[in-house]
Structure formats: C-alpha cells, structure tokens
Design an enzyme around this catalytic site. Sequence first.
Site, PDB file in Angstrom:
ATOM      1  N   GLU A  19       0.824  -1.206   0.000  1.00 17.69           N
ATOM      2  CA  GLU A  19       0.000   0.000   0.000  1.00 17.69           C
ATOM      3  C   GLU A  19       0.859   1.257   0.000  1.00 17.69           C
ATOM      4  OE1 GLU A  19      -2.283  -3.259   2.151  1.00 17.69           O
ATOM      5  OE2 GLU A  19      -0.236  -2.540   2.101  1.00 17.69           O
ATOM      6  N   CYS A  50      -0.267   0.957   7.258  1.00 24.45           N
ATOM      7  CA  CYS A  50      -0.816   1.274   5.934  1.00 24.45           C
ATOM      8  C   CYS A  50      -2.117   2.044   6.049  1.00 24.45           C
ATOM      9  CB  CYS A  50      -1.004  -0.001   5.115  1.00 24.45           C
ATOM     10  SG  CYS A  50       0.563  -0.760   4.647  1.00 24.45           S
TER      11      CYS A  50
END
Length: 55
Positions: A19, A50
């Site tokens: 991510e 993330c």
Amino acid sequence: MGRGCNSVTTANDPKAHAEVQAIRDTCRHLHSFQLTDCDIYTSCEPSPMCIGSIY
C-alpha cells in the site's frame, strides 16, 4: 495509476508494504502528495501502518 507490491524482505525496508509503495508511485505520477479523489485497492486487510498512510 500507481502500483505497489510488498518489498519488505527484498528491500530490507520495514515500511515497504504494498500500500505504501502504491501511494509513493501514485504521488510520483501525479507530482503531488495530495491524493484527493483517489481510490486504493488491496488484496487483503491493510496493516495499521498502511491504514495510517492511507488516511
């Protein structure tokens, strides 16, 4: 637009989650750190780090 894959072990970088890599790639393409109106898709539940980066 941006893509990322998990490179934690290959890059020896604990922040190289997919991510985060996708966010970095998108920022490079857009020449901006503002990702307003962008969507992110993941293959599994993002880690707490993330999720913080996404917000």
